[in-house]
Scaffold this motif. Structure first.
Motif, PDB file in Angstrom:
ATOM      1  N   ARG A   1     -41.162   0.595   2.823  1.00 50.20           N
ATOM      2  CA  ARG A   1     -40.207  -0.009   3.759  1.00 50.20           C
ATOM      3  C   ARG A   1     -39.000   0.880   4.049  1.00 50.20           C
ATOM      4  NH1 ARG A   1     -37.655  -3.548   1.708  1.00 50.20           N
ATOM      5  NH2 ARG A   1     -38.323  -3.529  -0.480  1.00 50.20           N
ATOM      6  N   ASN A   2     -38.827   1.932   3.264  1.00 51.50           N
ATOM      7  CA  ASN A   2     -37.671   2.824   3.410  1.00 51.50           C
ATOM      8  C   ASN A   2     -38.161   4.269   3.522  1.00 51.50           C
ATOM      9  OD1 ASN A   2     -35.019   1.072   2.737  1.00 51.50           O
ATOM     10  ND2 ASN A   2     -36.684   0.396   1.409  1.00 51.50           N
TER      11      ASN A   2
ATOM     12  N   PRO B   1     -27.580   5.405   5.229  1.00 50.35           N
ATOM     13  CA  PRO B   1     -29.026   5.192   5.111  1.00 50.35           C
ATOM     14  C   PRO B   1     -29.484   5.291   3.652  1.00 50.35           C
ATOM     15  CG  PRO B   1     -28.513   6.821   6.807  1.00 50.35           C
ATOM     16  CD  PRO B   1     -27.255   6.594   6.037  1.00 50.35           C
ATOM     17  N   ILE B   2     -30.558   4.594   3.317  1.00 48.93           N
ATOM     18  CA  ILE B   2     -31.085   4.598   1.947  1.00 48.93           C
ATOM     19  C   ILE B   2     -32.004   5.794   1.768  1.00 48.93           C
ATOM     20  CG2 ILE B   2     -32.395   3.322   0.224  1.00 48.93           C
ATOM     21  CD1 ILE B   2     -31.684   0.760   1.795  1.00 48.93           C
ATOM     22  N   THR B   3     -31.646   6.678   0.839  1.00 51.71           N
ATOM     23  CA  THR B   3     -32.443   7.888   0.584  1.00 51.71           C
ATOM     24  C   THR B   3     -32.867   8.034  -0.872  1.00 51.71           C
ATOM     25  OG1 THR B   3     -30.417   9.197   0.216  1.00 51.71           O
ATOM     26  CG2 THR B   3     -31.301   9.130   2.469  1.00 51.71           C
TER      27      THR B   3
ATOM     28  N   GLU C   1     -31.203  -5.462  -0.065  1.00 49.67           N
ATOM     29  CA  GLU C   1     -31.182  -4.013   0.117  1.00 49.67           C
ATOM     30  C   GLU C   1     -30.208  -3.565   1.198  1.00 49.67           C
ATOM     31  OE1 GLU C   1     -35.045  -2.303   0.597  1.00 49.67           O
ATOM     32  OE2 GLU C   1     -35.851  -3.281  -1.188  1.00 49.67           O
ATOM     33  N   GLU C   2     -29.911  -4.443   2.165  1.00 55.74           N
ATOM     34  CA  GLU C   2     -28.984  -4.023   3.217  1.00 55.74           C
ATOM     35  C   GLU C   2     -27.542  -3.941   2.737  1.00 55.74           C
ATOM     36  OE1 GLU C   2     -29.717  -8.504   4.007  1.00 55.74           O
ATOM     37  OE2 GLU C   2     -30.894  -6.746   3.415  1.00 55.74           O
TER      38      GLU C   2
ATOM     39  N   ILE D   1     -40.809  -0.486  -1.988  1.00 58.11           N
ATOM     40  CA  ILE D   1     -39.547   0.061  -1.461  1.00 58.11           C
ATOM     41  C   ILE D   1     -39.809   1.306  -0.629  1.00 58.11           C
ATOM     42  CG2 ILE D   1     -37.364   1.150  -2.104  1.00 58.11           C
ATOM     43  CD1 ILE D   1     -37.306  -0.711  -4.556  1.00 58.11           C
TER      44      ILE D   1
ATOM     45  N   PRO E   1     -33.518  -2.379   6.060  1.00 60.34           N
ATOM     46  CA  PRO E   1     -34.949  -2.284   5.763  1.00 60.34           C
ATOM     47  C   PRO E   1     -35.648  -3.612   5.992  1.00 60.34           C
ATOM     48  CG  PRO E   1     -33.668  -2.401   3.735  1.00 60.34           C
ATOM     49  CD  PRO E   1     -32.684  -2.274   4.862  1.00 60.34           C
TER      50      PRO E   1
END
Length: 231
Positions: A195-196, A66-68, A118-119, A192, A43
C-alpha cells in the motif's frame, strides 16, 4: 521494591532501551513536524485482520511527509510488572501517560493492534539520523510507520533501564519473540509495502530503532531474527 530512578525511566520500555532519563527525553519522540509543506497522499486502508485500538489524537499529529520507511521496536511493562509484562491494558496506559505512540503493536499471540492511522505521524522515532537520509535528521516520525512488538530484550539490553533482580524475575518464556509474532509481522510488512510503494523492500528502508538512534536505543535487539521476516 523498585527504585524511583528505574520507575522514572520505565516509559522507554515502550520504544526500546534508553540510557538518558525521562525528564530529559520524555518528548524526544514528539519532534516537531517538518517545516516545508508537502503533498502527502494518504495510503489505502489495510485489509488485514487486526484490532483497532486507537490512541488519543494528542499521541500523534497530521503527517507532513511521504512514507518511505518502517521502524521496528519492542515494548513491554516488565519494569512495573515483571510477572505479567505483556498486559495490553497496562502497555496501552503507558502510551497514553507519556504521549508516545506507534502505528501498530503485535502481541505475543500475533494479534495486530492498530494504534495510530498511517496518515498520521506517530511519536516513535525521536532524535536520530540515517546515514543515507541526512535530510530526515530527527524527523523520521513524518516519514515512517512504527511497529511495536511485545518483547523483552537481552539482560545486557535491559539492565540500563531496570534492576538486575527485576530482569532475573522475568520468565524465560517472556524473553525474545514468538513464532506468531514473526508470522504476523511478515504479513503486516507485506501489507504495508503493497500500500506504500515509496517504501523499498530492503534493510535500508525497514529498520530497527537502534539503527536510527544507536546511542539511545537497542530495540528490536539482538534477539530479533531479521531472517524470520526475509532479511
Amino acid at each position: 521494591m523498585f527504585k524511583p530512578t528505574y520507575l522514572l525511566i520505565s516509559i522507554f520500555l515502550l520504544i526500546g532501551c534508553s540510557k538518558p532519563t525521562v525528564q530529559s527525553e520524555r518528548h524526544l519522540d514528539q519532534i516537531p513536524p517538518i517545516t516545508e509543506p508537502m503533498v502527502v497522499v494518504p495510503p489505502e486502508p489495510s485489509s488485514l485482520d487486526m484490532r483497532e485500538w486507537l490512541l488519543p489524537k494528542k499521541n500523534s499529529r497530521v503527517r507532513g511527509a511521504p512514507i518511505t520507511h518502517i521502524m521496528l521496536h519492542f515494548t513491554n511493562n516488565a519494569l512495573r510488572d515483571p510477572q505479567d509484562p505483556y498486559n495490553m491494558e497496562e502497555v496501552y496506559a503507558l502510551f497514553e501517560e507519556y504521549e508516545v505512540s506507534a502505528h501498530y503493536l503485535i502481541d505475543r499471540d500475533g494479534v495486530i493492534f492498530q494504534l495510530v492511522p498511517e496518515e498520521r505521524a506517530a511519536f516513535h522515532a525521536g532524535i536520530g539520523h540515517l546515514l543515507n537520509y541526512q535530510e530526515y535528521k530527527s524527523g523520521l516520525n513524518d516519514y515512517s510507520i512504527g511497529i511495536e512488538l511485545l518483547a523483552v530484550g537481552t539482560r545486557e539490553e535491559m539492565l540500563s533501564i531496570m534492576p538486575p533482580d527485576v530482569y532475573d524475575s522475568i520468565s524465560p518464556s517472556d524473553i525474545g519473540y514468538t513464532d506468531a509474532q514473526y508470522a504476523s509481522l511478515k504479513k503486516l510488512l507485506d501489507d504495508i509495502l503493497q500500500r506504500n510503494p515509496l517504501i523499498k523492500n530492503d534493510r535500508e528502508h525497514i529498520i530497527g530503532h537502534d539503527e536510527y538512534a544507536p546511542v539511545r536505543k537497542s530495540d528490536p535487539g539482538e534477539l530479533f531474527d531479521w531472517s524470520r521476516i526475509g532479511y
